[in-house]
Scaffold this active site. Structure first.
Site, mmCIF file in Angstrom:
data_model
loop_
_atom_site.group_PDB
_atom_site.id
_atom_site.type_symbol
_atom_site.label_atom_id
_atom_site.label_comp_id
_atom_site.label_asym_id
_atom_site.label_seq_id
_atom_site.Cartn_x
_atom_site.Cartn_y
_atom_site.Cartn_z
ATOM 1 N N GLN A 572 0.633 -1.230 0.186
ATOM 2 C CA GLN A 572 0.102 -0.011 0.137
ATOM 3 C C GLN A 572 1.119 1.401 -0.191
ATOM 4 O OE1 GLN A 572 -3.416 0.118 3.421
ATOM 5 N NE2 GLN A 572 -3.465 -2.163 2.968
ATOM 6 N N CYS A 573 2.181 0.694 0.800
ATOM 7 C CA CYS A 573 2.899 2.049 0.701
ATOM 8 C C CYS A 573 4.146 2.684 -0.319
ATOM 9 C CB CYS A 573 4.002 2.096 1.667
ATOM 10 S SG CYS A 573 2.606 2.490 3.287
#
Length: 706
Positions: A572-573
């Site tokens: 997600q990052c």
């Protein structure tokens, strides 16, 4: 006033420089002169003393520096009684060391030589103000906006000194009729547009006390008239005992040119714009010139450097205090770019850079760095688009944010980035827009359709209103719609994308309907032999005529899909090595500057390290299509890839379908992941590729077959 004979002492000329002069010179230095330190013609202005107790100065104004620095001398229209023009020369040094090392003696002698030649040639009789030639030596520290300078007013070193026989107020030297007539004649002289700024003149007084004023060139005519002659000049001095500096060269001229030894002179002064006979002085002086002056090639020794308490009066001026902070920031930012043009990049077009409008899609790690690099290159018109908020993890890597931007749930990145840019550089014309970019593979609900269409149209308008688009978003699918819109409108597109320890920076080619490029579209074959030709369309190599360069999606064999769902925290990052984003961002901006300066602009062909190029015309270096870098190997490759006829974003098929159906096409691409593959032929291509697979396990080989 003393009548006994004594040495005539002249009051030195005082100088003054207005801020506008140094501001204009700074502009010339940065924009035109560069490191050229050739002497420049300038014009100073003075007027007769008009205030008791305060001397007048020779002043440099904004207009003292010509708009054409190459002119040897420039004159002004006559008629301004308060601005008598005097020719001068400015010698500016490029360093403080060279300023201090200037041979002041030689410079003064050279200027004295000009005055001497003007006297001997008769030029002074036509243009008397040339007797007052001056020079200025300076060092302009344009980084600190501080100027160091020294004036000189060259005058002949009179040996033996001039003997002063008498010096009186004009009203006491002349009778009342002569005084009244002289005052009237001088007022008329000063009010005439033809003579008001002529600072040396002849005063003829007849036996019946009638005064006329004549030009120096009329001196011979006065010799046949039965009149008393006073040699007049505009006197900047306010002292009753010491005439001003202009008299020094005037006496030398009179003695040398007209062979007059006993000279009666008039020091003209005024008050409230009218002749003042109480302040004006009339004196008699005896001058003896050296026999050497009679030799044509002789130039007398000169004096005249401005002093203060018998020391050289070096002066300093700083413009920082008087300049608006924003203007200072602009000047400082421009300085580095203009210095680049002095030696290395004379073809750098700063106007082109300042006029270009950039759209940055993404205000994260890449967007922050790109925005700052754009400002460093003088690009100040930009719009930042992002839908995220500043998180606690952002400020360390995203250079436009601080901890304050993270509080209370975090500010919107687009607005926080713009505020930060304006703090860094107040003159930036930046706008922040918070919006989501619609993406393929992310189907929308019926009730969301109108909102998504509005976002599509907003993005469409943004692309149309900007010259350059940077694709700096986190996901692949978020780059699809901007790529399509840019291909449709032939915008310059720069993409930067990051892996964990690798990066890609590339420029997109022109759109498929750009008339300036050649793009062939071979048809898909019907058998496995044609498969090789179709795969060639996706290759990064090119042959024959220069093809249209590819976009970010041209090497894909699948359409962009949802890459956000079902992701772990590390997915997600954006997890990358910290040094990667600054490298990729800098290369992205450098690539743009190269495109803007290439004669073919958007249609510039891909260049490699060994590409043939004119180094003189292309000082910025080669212009690659793609730059791929790897931090583990500290390596970088420049590659080229031609456009694909099966590209899901920039192919003629896709762009034509978009032009035909507009937003209906976009919605179908968003809601149906396979639609783009079916439209472009990728589905058929992959089916043919699968049909050509060979089952090696069923092939029985022998040693003889190997």
């Amino acid at each position: 006033m003393a009548d006994s004979s004594k040495v005539l002492v002249f009051r030195q000329m005082d100088s003054k420089v207005e801020e506008g002069f140094w501001a204009r010179y700074s502009s010339f230095k940065l924009n035109e002169l560069g490191i050229d330190d050739s002497p420049l013609p300038i014009t100073g202005f003075f007027k007769p003393c008009s205030r008791d107790g305060v001397p007048e100065t020779l002043t440099l104004l904004t207009e003292s520096l010509s708009s054409e620095p190459s002119e040897k001398y420039f004159s002004f229209e006559g008629g301004n009684r308060n601005r008598c023009p005097v020719p001068g020369t400015l010698y500016n040094s490029n360093t403080m060391e060279s300023f201090r090392a200037l041979d002041r003696g030689t410079l003064l002698k050279n200027e004295m030589g000009k005055i001497w030649n003007d006297i001997m040639s008769g030029k002074v009789e036509e243009e008397p103000n040339f007797l007052l030639r001056f020079l200025v030596i300076s060092y302009a520290d344009l980084k600190r906006w501080r100027f160091h300078y020294l004036f000189a007013f060259p005058a002949m070193d009179l040996k033996p000194p001039v003997e002063l026989l008498s010096l009186h107020s004009a009203s006491k030297y002349l009778n009342s009729e002569e005084t009244e007539s002289l005052s009237e004649a001088l007022n008329k002289w000063r009010n005439s547009s033809l003579t008001s700024d002529v600072s040396f003149f002849l005063v003829c007084i007849t036996s019946n006390s009638v005064v006329t004023i004549k030009l120096l060139k009329d001196w011979k005519d006065t010799q046949s008239e039965n009149c008393k002659i006073l040699y007049g000049f505009y006197d900047p001095s306010n002292l009753q005992t010491n005439p001003g500096w202009p008299l020094r060269n005037f006496l030398s001229f009179i003695s040398l040119r007209w062979k007059v030894e006993k000279i009666c002179f008039l020091c003209y002064r005024e008050s409230h714009g009218l002749a003042n006979m109480e302040l004006s002085l009339v004196g008699e002086a005896l001058i003896s010139i050296s026999q050497d002056w009679n030799f044509p090639q002789y130039v007398p020794k000169a004096v005249g450097w401005e002093t203060n308490m018998r020391k050289l009066a070096f002066k300093h001026m700083s413009l920082v205090e008087s300049m608006d902070p924003t203007r200072l920031a602009i000047s400082a930012a421009d300085l580095n770019l203009k210095l680049m043009r002095w030696r290395t990049l004379p073809s750098l077009d700063l106007n082109k850079l300042s006029d270009v409008k950039c759209l940055l899609l993404g205000a994260g790690t890449l967007g922050c760095q790109v925005a700052r690099m754009l400002m460093a290159w003088g690009i100040r018109k930009m719009t930042l688009v992002d839908n995220g908020r500043v998180a606690m993890s952002n400020p360390l890597r995203q250079s436009l944010y601080t901890l304050d931007n993270c509080l209370n749930g975090g500010e919107m990145k687009s607005s926080a980035a713009v505020k930060s840019l304006k703090k860094i550089f107040p003159a930036v014309e930046a706008e922040g827009i918070s919006m989501t970019i619609p993406m393929p593979g992310h189907p929308i609900l019926p009730q969301e359709t109108d909102h998504v269409l509005e976002e599509c149209k907003q993005l469409q308008n943004l692309v149309s209103s900007h010259d350059v688009v940077f694709l700096l978003t986190d996901t692949r699918e978020s780059r699809w719609l901007p790529t399509l819109l840019c291909a449709n409108t032939n915008k310059i597109v720069i993409t930067a994308a990051l892996g964990f320890d690798s990066y890609l920076v590339m420029r997109h080619g022109a759109g498929p309907h750009c008339e300036s490029v050649v793009n062939s579209e071979p048809n898909i074959g019907d058998d496995c032999k044609n498969l090789e030709a179709n795969v060639e369309k996706l290759s990064i190599t090119s042959g024959g005529k220069e093809p249209r360069l590819g976009c970010y999606f041209c090497n894909d064999v699948v359409a962009p899909i949802d890459s956000l769902s079902n992701r772990t925290l590390d997915q997600q990052c954006t997890v990358t090595r910290p040094g990667l984003a600054p490298i990729a961002s800098s290369l992205a901006v450098e690539l743009l500057v190269g495109v803007l300066h290439h004669p073919n602009g958007l249609n510039a062909p891909a260049e490699h390290l060994n590409s043939s190029m004119d180094c003189i015309d292309r000082p910025l270096g080669i212009l690659p299509h793609q730059i791929r870098g790897s931090l583990p190997q500290f390596s970088q490759l420049t590659l080229a890839g031609k456009s694909s006829d099966s590209c899901t974003a920039c192919s003629s098929t896709v762009v034509s379908e978009y032009r035909k159906r507009n937003m209906d096409f976009v919605l179908q691409a968003i809601n149906h992941p396979t639609y783009l593959e079916d439209l472009t032929g990728l589905t058929e291509l992959m089916e043919k590729a699968n049909s050509c697979e060979v089952d090696w396990d069923e092939y029985n080989s022998t040693d003889d077959d190997i």
